[in-house]
Structures are given as C-alpha cells and as structure tokens.
Design a protein around this motif. Sequence first.
Motif, mmCIF file in Angstrom:
data_model
loop_
_atom_site.group_PDB
_atom_site.id
_atom_site.type_symbol
_atom_site.label_atom_id
_atom_site.label_comp_id
_atom_site.label_asym_id
_atom_site.label_seq_id
_atom_site.Cartn_x
_atom_site.Cartn_y
_atom_site.Cartn_z
ATOM 1 N N UNK A 133 0.888 -1.236 0.106
ATOM 2 C CA UNK A 133 -0.038 0.160 0.116
ATOM 3 C C UNK A 133 0.784 1.361 -0.084
ATOM 4 N N UNK A 134 2.192 1.318 0.194
ATOM 5 C CA UNK A 134 3.051 2.244 0.006
ATOM 6 C C UNK A 134 4.198 1.881 -0.717
ATOM 7 N N UNK A 135 4.912 3.033 -1.034
ATOM 8 C CA UNK A 135 6.061 2.613 -2.046
ATOM 9 C C UNK A 135 7.149 1.775 -1.468
ATOM 10 N N UNK A 136 7.370 0.746 -2.364
ATOM 11 C CA UNK A 136 8.098 -0.439 -1.759
ATOM 12 C C UNK A 136 9.199 -0.809 -2.887
ATOM 13 N N UNK A 137 10.498 -0.491 -2.740
ATOM 14 C CA UNK A 137 11.283 -1.058 -3.705
ATOM 15 C C UNK A 137 11.468 -2.663 -3.560
ATOM 16 N N UNK A 138 10.993 -3.011 -2.607
ATOM 17 C CA UNK A 138 11.115 -4.525 -2.317
ATOM 18 C C UNK A 138 10.335 -5.149 -3.334
ATOM 19 N N UNK A 139 8.910 -4.760 -3.515
ATOM 20 C CA UNK A 139 8.077 -5.250 -4.513
ATOM 21 C C UNK A 139 8.592 -5.066 -5.904
ATOM 22 N N UNK A 140 9.267 -4.108 -6.283
ATOM 23 C CA UNK A 140 9.795 -3.792 -7.772
ATOM 24 C C UNK A 140 10.868 -5.030 -7.843
ATOM 25 N N UNK A 172 0.716 -13.334 -7.437
ATOM 26 C CA UNK A 172 1.214 -12.196 -8.174
ATOM 27 C C UNK A 172 -0.282 -11.635 -8.746
ATOM 28 N N UNK A 173 -1.168 -12.438 -8.853
ATOM 29 C CA UNK A 173 -2.547 -11.926 -9.298
ATOM 30 C C UNK A 173 -3.291 -11.128 -8.357
ATOM 31 N N UNK A 174 -3.117 -11.614 -6.903
ATOM 32 C CA UNK A 174 -3.559 -10.956 -5.863
ATOM 33 C C UNK A 174 -3.046 -9.234 -5.637
ATOM 34 N N UNK A 175 -1.571 -9.383 -5.776
ATOM 35 C CA UNK A 175 -0.955 -8.117 -5.576
ATOM 36 C C UNK A 175 -1.309 -7.381 -6.606
ATOM 37 N N UNK A 176 -1.448 -7.810 -8.088
ATOM 38 C CA UNK A 176 -1.754 -6.827 -9.209
ATOM 39 C C UNK A 176 -3.310 -6.212 -8.863
ATOM 40 N N UNK A 177 -4.229 -6.982 -8.269
ATOM 41 C CA UNK A 177 -5.541 -6.637 -7.964
ATOM 42 C C UNK A 177 -5.397 -5.366 -7.014
ATOM 43 N N UNK A 178 -4.937 -5.782 -6.172
ATOM 44 C CA UNK A 178 -4.413 -4.708 -5.050
ATOM 45 C C UNK A 178 -4.020 -3.492 -5.518
ATOM 46 N N UNK A 179 -2.872 -3.446 -6.176
ATOM 47 C CA UNK A 179 -2.276 -2.265 -6.675
ATOM 48 C C UNK A 179 -3.347 -1.479 -7.852
ATOM 49 N N UNK A 180 -4.056 -2.103 -8.608
ATOM 50 C CA UNK A 180 -4.762 -1.466 -9.539
ATOM 51 C C UNK A 180 -6.199 -1.114 -8.704
ATOM 52 N N UNK A 181 -6.580 -1.591 -7.869
ATOM 53 C CA UNK A 181 -7.666 -1.247 -7.116
ATOM 54 C C UNK A 181 -7.462 0.150 -6.156
ATOM 55 N N UNK A 195 3.280 2.700 -8.315
ATOM 56 C CA UNK A 195 2.376 1.531 -8.658
ATOM 57 C C UNK A 195 2.436 1.069 -9.867
ATOM 58 N N UNK A 196 2.484 2.176 -10.996
ATOM 59 C CA UNK A 196 2.477 2.009 -12.362
ATOM 60 C C UNK A 196 3.909 1.152 -12.781
ATOM 61 N N UNK A 197 4.967 1.438 -12.219
ATOM 62 C CA UNK A 197 6.081 0.736 -12.220
ATOM 63 C C UNK A 197 6.058 -0.717 -11.846
ATOM 64 N N UNK A 198 5.312 -0.953 -10.889
ATOM 65 C CA UNK A 198 5.146 -2.424 -10.066
ATOM 66 C C UNK A 198 4.206 -3.166 -10.973
ATOM 67 N N UNK A 199 3.279 -2.502 -11.707
ATOM 68 C CA UNK A 199 2.315 -3.253 -12.486
ATOM 69 C C UNK A 199 2.998 -3.545 -14.032
ATOM 70 N N UNK A 200 4.096 -2.696 -14.337
ATOM 71 C CA UNK A 200 4.627 -2.971 -15.441
ATOM 72 C C UNK A 200 5.461 -4.286 -15.305
ATOM 73 N N UNK A 201 6.251 -4.099 -14.201
ATOM 74 C CA UNK A 201 7.171 -5.335 -13.904
ATOM 75 C C UNK A 201 6.217 -6.543 -13.569
ATOM 76 N N UNK A 202 5.141 -6.478 -13.024
ATOM 77 C CA UNK A 202 4.367 -7.583 -12.794
ATOM 78 C C UNK A 202 3.816 -8.234 -14.148
ATOM 79 N N UNK A 203 3.405 -7.158 -15.042
ATOM 80 C CA UNK A 203 2.932 -7.872 -16.353
ATOM 81 C C UNK A 203 3.967 -8.382 -17.129
ATOM 82 N N UNK A 204 5.165 -7.608 -17.132
ATOM 83 C CA UNK A 204 6.221 -8.427 -17.927
ATOM 84 C C UNK A 204 6.481 -9.784 -17.426
#
Length: 848
Positions: free
Chosen positions: A405-412, A443-452, A474-483
């Motif tokens: 829910x907050x900026x996290x380089x760990x997720x990226x 991954x799907x769960x985190x993606x949904x959370x970021x989008x919502x 969040x957009x950067x995280x979603x881009x990496x997730x989608x990749x």
Amino acid sequence: MQGNATAELQHLLSSPPPQGFQGNPNNPAAIAHAQLQALRDAGDPSFLFLRVTLELSNLAIHQQQQQQQPSLQPQQEELLFHCVTGVRHVLLTKWKTFSPIFTGTLRNYCLALGSQTAFSKTIRMACYNASATFWKRDWRSSSSEEASSRQQQQQQRPEEAALLEQIHASHVQVLQLRTKVELFQYLQSALCQQAQPGVAMLEASTFLSTLIGEFAGKSSSNYSMALEFHKRVHMDFGSDWLDQCLQMCMQALSQIVNYCTSIYSSNSSNSSNNNNHNGKKLDKVQTELATSVVQLTIDIIGWDFMDAWDSSIMGMSVLARTVIRPPDSWREYLMHPEFIKAVFHLHHLVVHHDEKLGHSLRQLLLLLASVHGPMFKSIDERKAFANFLMEGVLGLLSDATSAAAQESSSLLDTFTMISRLIVNYKMSILIQLPQMNQLFSSMAMIGKHLLQENLKECESVHGDVECMEHREWREEALTLLLEGIVLVCGDPWLLYSGDEEQRKAASAALAATLGPLYAEFINCRTRMARLEEQYLTAHETELDELKEEIFAVDLEEEMASLSNVGRLDLGAALACLSTSFHNIVPQLQALWNGNPAASGGVSPEAAGLLEESRLVIMYIGHLLTDNNEGESPQVPDFVVNACERDPSVTNSIVQAVSTLNQFAQFQVSKIAANPADLRLSPLLAKSFLWFLNRWAPAYILPLGYSEATNKSPILEAWASSEKIQEAVFFCLTLSLHYHCYWPHEGQVQESATALLLSLARRCTKMRLAMVSSPSFQQLCHFHCVTSGIRHSAPPAEVEATVKAKAGGANLSLEMLRGYQRLPYDIKSKIVTGLIVACSEKDDAQSNA
C-alpha cells in the motif's frame, strides 16, 4: 596550516585561464577546472598533484589524531579529490616514464589512503580506484620479462626518490605488496581470517570490489591503452584469479550472514513482534560492511564470462543477455540450498530495518536466479535449484505484500526476480514445481490490489492524476508484474512443445490464477481513463504533446502485453469486454441522439464516456489481433487453438465483431446527418478503423494455415463468399463515408486509406471481392469525377464539373463535395489502394 605545494596549486588555480580557454573568464570555478585539465594534459612535470596529496593527507591524519573535527575543510576535501584523480590520470597516461618502484609504491600508498577514516568516503573510494587502476595497468607485466626489462631501462629519478622518502615518512602505514600473490594474500587475511567482521574486512571488500570493477570494464579511467589490453587483462583475471575471489568472498559472506542473522534473530526471540524496530541493530560500520560484502559477491557472480567489449552480444537473445553462465568450478560455492535459504532468511530479518542492505540482498538473489549453463549437470539439478529459489521468492512476495500500500522497492525487485526466474527456467521446468500456482496466485492478488488502490486514489482526486501520490511507483510495479506474466503466457511451450495434455492442464491452471487479473485491468484502466478525461475537459487542460505521445505508446504496449493474459481464457476475456461495451452503447446512443444545440459541445461526462469507449475498442482489438505490420496477417495462434477447443468462443468473437461494426455504422449515420457535431469524436472513428485494419486482413479469408489448424471454426467464420463480400462491403462503405463527411480529419483519413491498402494487398480473392463491391465502384466514381477540381473552386463550378463528368450516374452531390475537399496526399494514397485492388490482369471487372 597549509603546505607549500597546496599554496602553489591554489595559486595556479586562481591564475588567468590558459591559452585557448573558451569558458566564462569571470567564473573562478571554470578557470580552476581549466587549469586542472591543463596540468593533467601537461603530465604534471613537477609532481604537484602528488605533493598536494601528501600534504593534505598528512594534515587530515594529524588533525584526526589531535581529535580535531572536521579533519579537512570542504575546500581542502575537494582539492584532495582532484589531486588523487590527477595522480591517477598522469600515471596511467605517462606510465612508461616512471620507474617500477615508484609506480609500485604509489599503488600501495593509494591503497593505504583508502583505509584512512580521516577522509570522507568519496576520497577513500578515489584512492581505492587509483590503486586498482595501477594494479590493472601493470597486471600483465608484473611477473614477466617486460617487468625486468623495464626495471633495467627505467632508473629512478631524483624527484621520484624524494617523493618516495616523503611517502615513507608520512603518517600512513604503507604495505609492501609487490606481486599479485602478495596482494591476494593480504585480501585473504583481511576477508577470511578475522575473528569477527570488522573494519579490516570492510576495507578489503571495498577495494576488491573496486578492483573487480576495473577488470570488468566498468570504469571510466583513461589508460591510454588499446582495446586489446583491456580484453587480455579481463581474460587473465577471469581465468586465473576470479575463482580465488569467489572463494574469499563466499567465506566472508557466510560469516556476515551468520553474524547479522544472530543479531536480528535475538530481536525476534526477545519480542513477540517480529517487526520490532526497537531491538538491537547493526551499527553504521557493520551495516556498511554487510552491504559491501554483499555487493562484492554481486560483482563476482555477475562477472561477464563472455567478451565484455564484444559488440556482437548486443544482438543476442533475451536469455543470453539476462542469465549468467559461471564455470563448473563454482558449483561448490553456489549450489548450496542451505546457503540460499540463509540469504532469504536474512533478507526477511533486515528488510524492515535497513532498506539499503535489503536491496543489496535482493540484487544478490536476482543474480542467483539468473545462474545458467554448465554449473548444472542435469535437468533435475536445475529443477531443484529453481524450487529453492521459488520458495524464497514466495517469502519475498509475502514481505512485499505488507508494504504494497506504500512505495516499496522490495516489491519492484521481487517482480524483477520473478521475471528472471521465468526467463531462465521457462514453463517447461516451472510447471513441474509444486508452488508454481501459489506464486502466480500471489502475483494476481498483488496486481489486483495495486489496480484497486490506483483506482481509489484516482477517484479521491476526481481524475486529477497529477495529484496521485503513489501512482508512479504503482504503475512501475504493475509494468514489472505484467512483464513477468507475459513471459509466462507467451512461452512457446504452451502452444507447441511437450505433451498436449500437459500443456492444456498448464493453460487451464494459468487461466484460473491469472485470468481474473485481466478483468481487473480492464475495469480499473477504463474507469480511470474516464475520470481523467472528465477532469481534463472540465478544467480545459491541454496536455503536453510529447507526454501525450509517450503515454499513448506506453498504453499500447500495456494493451499488447495484457492481451496475452486475456488469451489464457479467451471466452471470459471476451465476456468481460462485451459486458463493458454493452454498458457503454446505450449511453453513447443517448448522447448522440440528444440535441447538439443544447449540449454546447462536448461536456466532461461525454468526453469521459468517449474515452472509455475508445479504450474498450482497443482492448478488443489487441485481444483478437496481433500487430502484423510488415508480415502476412494471421489470426493469433492462441485464438485459433481456443476456438478449436471450444466452438462457443468463435460465436463470442463473431458477436463482438458484429457489435463493433454495428456501432461504427451507427456513428457514421450520425456523421452523415451532422458532420459538425463534436460529440461524434473523430478519435473514436479512428479507433474503429484501427480495429478493422488489424482484424479484416487477418480474419477475412484467412490464409497460410496448415491442415492441422483448418479444423478451428474461427478460420471458417469469414471464409465463405457471402461473408467475405459482406465484410469487405462494410469496410469500404465505412471508409467512403469517413472520406466524404470528415475530409479534414487527418487521423481518420490516414486510417481509412491504410485500411483500403491493407485489404488490397491481402490476396487475389480479396481484391476480386473489393472490385465487385458497390462501395468500391462508388469510390472509383467519386475519385474520377472529382479529379482535377481545385480545392478553391467555387460551389457552382464544382457542381457543374461533377454533373458533366458523372455521365448521368446517380451520385450524391453532398458526398462528392466532401470527397473533393480531401487533401491531395490522402487522394494519392486512395489512388494507390485503388490501383493495387485493380491489379488482377485476368479479371474483366478489374480492367474495366
């Protein structure tokens, strides 16, 4: 206190600029920079750089011993930095003019300066870099005949002898390291023979990391040597000394991991809260030491075993550019599951206390996930190694989710690691791992959370995306997730390799875990686009053209990537898009059926609705078609296979295309009634044409498929003569109306002419269907009748000319007037399409 050399250099830097100076003569900093460069270029004949280095280093160490803080003033620090780099430059460029004993002593002196705590980290790193460059410069000659020859030929000069006496008399204890063996003995002692990690290990790891960076070609130092020199020393170091570096490093890393784990584990045992922030932590030196040793490990494992200066590697595949191929001798150091688990566990302990160390650990794990090649003796070994990494990555995802829910380089970093695992091990191995479904579900769960969360924040700021605080990360995280997801969904193994039943089971599992993420993307993206367009229209905000273009490219790339996810369950994806479009259609009909005079143009609500409609059309286009520019248009293999497995998917595709075509036809009818109505949206018309330009050449009369794929019903949906004629007639009629009623909408006209030409180029049967279409014949008549009429011709002249050329044909004068106003370049493209369509020499109608 200021020495003679320091005063001399400061006087030089404040002197008038050298000849040829082109900077600002009133800028002291520019003059000083020019004087420093001139002194470097001249080779520093009086050894001024070295003399100032000796004076200032002695001053700093003396003041530290007297407990005076700071040791040096900022101006002195800056001057010392330039002198150290100046010494490095002069020695490297004039290397053969100095005696070996002088360069060897300076090499050791710079190494000793790098360990002095009286200096800032910037100065210490500059000293380490200078020593490392001197070692590299003399690497191939230190034990050869060239060294003894140079020793005999180059005698020590009196100036050098005097400076060496000053070095030996200084406050710095200089080690006598004359050979490579002695250097590595010193590093071995500092890294591996310490009772407890401390300053000596930090100094040795920092210098060794700098040394490896020099040999790896990551330095910008000017050696004045040919490229062949760098290639040779890179090869020599990698073949002769890198194994020893790895051995020392892994011993040090093991000690660091155990030490850090013991500290943080004691916090957990003394507190019921594992995330306790008040327990015992590493001090500053210990944190720097741990980070340095981890970074050293990264530098060694990431060594480029190919030619680092070979430009041909730029053309290699993604796999070749992202994986590392260590030699077989590294097995005993890297293939230890317990060690890998220990690194993951340490990351779990430190991630909430020290983000820098946590990031370094994740970079190390990323490299371990990239290991490929001869180190693995069998597929089973690769599978077991991948399984250990998978277990650890699931732990990283769990840690990152708490901070999602907050900026996290760990997720990226974790998403990047997942992508690397997928690239390295492919679906053929990942499908055999027991925790694969759990990984993709997370991954799907985190993606949904970021989008919502993005959608919630967008709604809270009423569409003003510039005010969204967390949108960018969040957009950067979603881009990496989608990749990572695209790498899975686009793996050829799912279509062409292995056992068919196994592939189907894998596709079904992926569809169940990742498929729902597609609908979430569609709903959140379209809703956010609508809110943003409403805000921009309400506030009459004009976007920067460059930003708009970048955003459009990013959106197109995301849609193309997302289509791979939707194709996992094509029926569900089409149902989602059809529902969205059917919800929009009544709103658009109400908008276009309304009174344009009362609306006062395009309202914010109408603008948002039109933008949402445009995106849905593009999502449908990307789901059903591929970008076949420069290639023969084809129905995507995923679509062919999905329709073969489930014929109902074919009906869904036909229904979706029919709905889009009907609505495009409805828009054209409104354009014909009132072309000036701003609510009809040329951008939406462009989207309709964009879809047709990708769909029609691929789906109408599909060609180039083997007999094995002919049983897919989608290939027969638009293959009969009746269906071909119907689809071609619709495309040409739509283009003709856009030509006649919106002649000055440039993007619409470009898209319409592109559709005409793409159909004409398809095949002989397509061209024959075009020529026999009434819309095509009408287009030819319009072009012939209006050719030669100037844009500036008055209406009466236009009408008279048209009647004279029409020859009694029943042509709409209103449409002709619109066609006549088309730009000349558009007309030239239409002529090209007409000529190509009529290129069948044996067809009477084409030659009529």
